[in-house]
Scaffold this motif. Sequence first.
Motif, PDB file in Angstrom:
ATOM      1  N   GLU A  71       0.820  -1.215   0.000  1.00 43.73           N
ATOM      2  CA  GLU A  71       0.000   0.000   0.000  1.00 43.73           C
ATOM      3  C   GLU A  71       0.856   1.268   0.000  1.00 43.73           C
ATOM      4  N   ALA A  72       1.950   1.247   0.743  1.00 40.96           N
ATOM      5  CA  ALA A  72       2.762   2.456   0.893  1.00 40.96           C
ATOM      6  C   ALA A  72       3.749   2.671  -0.253  1.00 40.96           C
ATOM      7  N   ARG A  73       4.277   1.585  -0.828  1.00 40.11           N
ATOM      8  CA  ARG A  73       5.357   1.746  -1.794  1.00 40.11           C
ATOM      9  C   ARG A  73       4.996   1.323  -3.225  1.00 40.11           C
ATOM     10  N   VAL A  74       4.267   0.238  -3.381  1.00 37.79           N
ATOM     11  CA  VAL A  74       4.026  -0.315  -4.715  1.00 37.79           C
ATOM     12  C   VAL A  74       2.800   0.310  -5.370  1.00 37.79           C
ATOM     13  N   LEU A  75       1.705   0.378  -4.648  1.00 42.47           N
ATOM     14  CA  LEU A  75       0.466   0.886  -5.245  1.00 42.47           C
ATOM     15  C   LEU A  75       0.551   2.344  -5.699  1.00 42.47           C
ATOM     16  N   PRO A  76       1.263   3.227  -4.981  1.00 43.50           N
ATOM     17  CA  PRO A  76       1.386   4.587  -5.506  1.00 43.50           C
ATOM     18  C   PRO A  76       2.066   4.631  -6.883  1.00 43.50           C
ATOM     19  N   ALA A  77       3.085   3.779  -7.073  1.00 37.70           N
ATOM     20  CA  ALA A  77       3.742   3.730  -8.383  1.00 37.70           C
ATOM     21  C   ALA A  77       2.805   3.142  -9.431  1.00 37.70           C
ATOM     22  N   ALA A  78       2.030   2.137  -9.059  1.00 34.47           N
ATOM     23  CA  ALA A  78       1.072   1.547  -9.999  1.00 34.47           C
ATOM     24  C   ALA A  78      -0.007   2.558 -10.379  1.00 34.47           C
ATOM     25  N   ARG A  79      -0.414   3.400  -9.439  1.00 35.04           N
ATOM     26  CA  ARG A  79      -1.423   4.430  -9.745  1.00 35.04           C
ATOM     27  C   ARG A  79      -0.874   5.444 -10.748  1.00 35.04           C
ATOM     28  N   ARG A  80       0.396   5.734 -10.647  1.00 27.28           N
ATOM     29  CA  ARG A  80       0.998   6.673 -11.596  1.00 27.28           C
ATOM     30  C   ARG A  80       0.971   6.094 -13.014  1.00 27.28           C
ATOM     31  N   PHE A  81       1.220   4.780 -13.136  1.00 29.30           N
ATOM     32  CA  PHE A  81       1.104   4.138 -14.440  1.00 29.30           C
ATOM     33  C   PHE A  81      -0.309   4.291 -14.985  1.00 29.30           C
ATOM     34  N   LYS A  82      -1.289   4.081 -14.108  1.00 28.30           N
ATOM     35  CA  LYS A  82      -2.678   4.180 -14.541  1.00 28.30           C
ATOM     36  C   LYS A  82      -2.998   5.610 -14.962  1.00 28.30           C
ATOM     37  N   ASP A  83      -2.507   6.602 -14.206  1.00 30.87           N
ATOM     38  CA  ASP A  83      -2.756   8.008 -14.547  1.00 30.87           C
ATOM     39  C   ASP A  83      -2.136   8.373 -15.891  1.00 30.87           C
ATOM     40  N   LEU A  84      -1.023   7.745 -16.234  1.00 27.95           N
ATOM     41  CA  LEU A  84      -0.353   8.014 -17.502  1.00 27.95           C
ATOM     42  C   LEU A  84      -0.937   7.195 -18.651  1.00 27.95           C
ATOM     43  N   GLY A  85      -1.895   6.315 -18.340  1.00 24.37           N
ATOM     44  CA  GLY A  85      -2.535   5.515 -19.382  1.00 24.37           C
ATOM     45  C   GLY A  85      -1.706   4.333 -19.844  1.00 24.37           C
ATOM     46  N   ALA A  86      -0.763   3.895 -19.022  1.00 27.33           N
ATOM     47  CA  ALA A  86       0.114   2.792 -19.422  1.00 27.33           C
ATOM     48  C   ALA A  86      -0.319   1.463 -18.807  1.00 27.33           C
ATOM     49  N   THR A  87      -1.616   1.272 -18.595  1.00 30.00           N
ATOM     50  CA  THR A  87      -2.100   0.012 -18.023  1.00 30.00           C
ATOM     51  C   THR A  87      -2.955  -0.720 -19.042  1.00 30.00           C
ATOM     52  N   CYS A  88      -3.224  -1.971 -18.760  1.00 28.88           N
ATOM     53  CA  CYS A  88      -4.031  -2.766 -19.682  1.00 28.88           C
ATOM     54  C   CYS A  88      -5.519  -2.636 -19.369  1.00 28.88           C
ATOM     55  N   GLY A  89      -5.892  -1.846 -18.408  1.00 22.99           N
ATOM     56  CA  GLY A  89      -7.285  -1.602 -18.100  1.00 22.99           C
ATOM     57  C   GLY A  89      -7.813  -2.396 -16.931  1.00 22.99           C
ATOM     58  N   ALA A  90      -7.193  -3.498 -16.603  1.00 21.94           N
ATOM     59  CA  ALA A  90      -7.668  -4.303 -15.469  1.00 21.94           C
ATOM     60  C   ALA A  90      -7.230  -3.648 -14.159  1.00 21.94           C
ATOM     61  N   GLU A  91      -8.130  -3.682 -13.214  1.00 22.04           N
ATOM     62  CA  GLU A  91      -7.826  -3.110 -11.904  1.00 22.04           C
ATOM     63  C   GLU A  91      -6.995  -4.095 -11.083  1.00 22.04           C
ATOM     64  N   LEU A  92      -6.181  -3.549 -10.194  1.00 23.74           N
ATOM     65  CA  LEU A  92      -5.433  -4.400  -9.264  1.00 23.74           C
ATOM     66  C   LEU A  92      -6.401  -4.985  -8.241  1.00 23.74           C
ATOM     67  N   PRO A  93      -6.212  -6.233  -7.872  1.00 21.23           N
ATOM     68  CA  PRO A  93      -7.122  -6.833  -6.883  1.00 21.23           C
ATOM     69  C   PRO A  93      -6.941  -6.170  -5.522  1.00 21.23           C
ATOM     70  N   LEU A  94      -8.022  -6.116  -4.778  1.00 20.41           N
ATOM     71  CA  LEU A  94      -8.007  -5.533  -3.447  1.00 20.41           C
ATOM     72  C   LEU A  94      -7.402  -6.533  -2.465  1.00 20.41           C
ATOM     73  N   ILE A  95      -6.421  -6.097  -1.726  1.00 19.40           N
ATOM     74  CA  ILE A  95      -5.778  -6.950  -0.726  1.00 19.40           C
ATOM     75  C   ILE A  95      -5.964  -6.279   0.626  1.00 19.40           C
ATOM     76  N   ARG A  96      -6.509  -7.028   1.564  1.00 15.08           N
ATOM     77  CA  ARG A  96      -6.782  -6.473   2.889  1.00 15.08           C
ATOM     78  C   ARG A  96      -5.874  -7.129   3.921  1.00 15.08           C
ATOM     79  N   PRO A  97      -5.489  -6.384   4.946  1.00 16.33           N
ATOM     80  CA  PRO A  97      -4.719  -6.998   6.029  1.00 16.33           C
ATOM     81  C   PRO A  97      -5.597  -7.966   6.822  1.00 16.33           C
ATOM     82  N   ILE A  98      -4.972  -8.918   7.444  1.00 19.62           N
ATOM     83  CA  ILE A  98      -5.679  -9.882   8.286  1.00 19.62           C
ATOM     84  C   ILE A  98      -5.595  -9.375   9.718  1.00 19.62           C
TER      85      ILE A  98
END
Length: 115
Positions: A71-98
Amino acid sequence: MLATPATLIALIRAVAYGWRQGQIAQNAQEISDLGKQLYERMKTLAEHISAVGSGLEKANTAYNSAVGSMEARVLPAARRFKDLGATCGAELPLIRPIENTPRTLTAPETTEDSK
């Protein structure tokens, strides 16, 4: 030695009583041995269950740390890819803490205070 039927029956009863008492003593000894064996096995099982609980707690902590890192390190970078339009359109799966923690053994026989 001459014996009357009454003394012979009394003697047979005495011998049978002695055999029964011997059998009862032998059974009592076997029960005692089995009880000791069962107690040792229960102690070993409690140690294994405690180790499994510790392992589950460590795995839970590691999983929650990985989710936090994602959540803190990987997803922010993945969101930037999505904002730039460099994704395949599929959303990342939701992962919740236990949030569940393993139940601790609370029986007096399994705590440090009982030793």
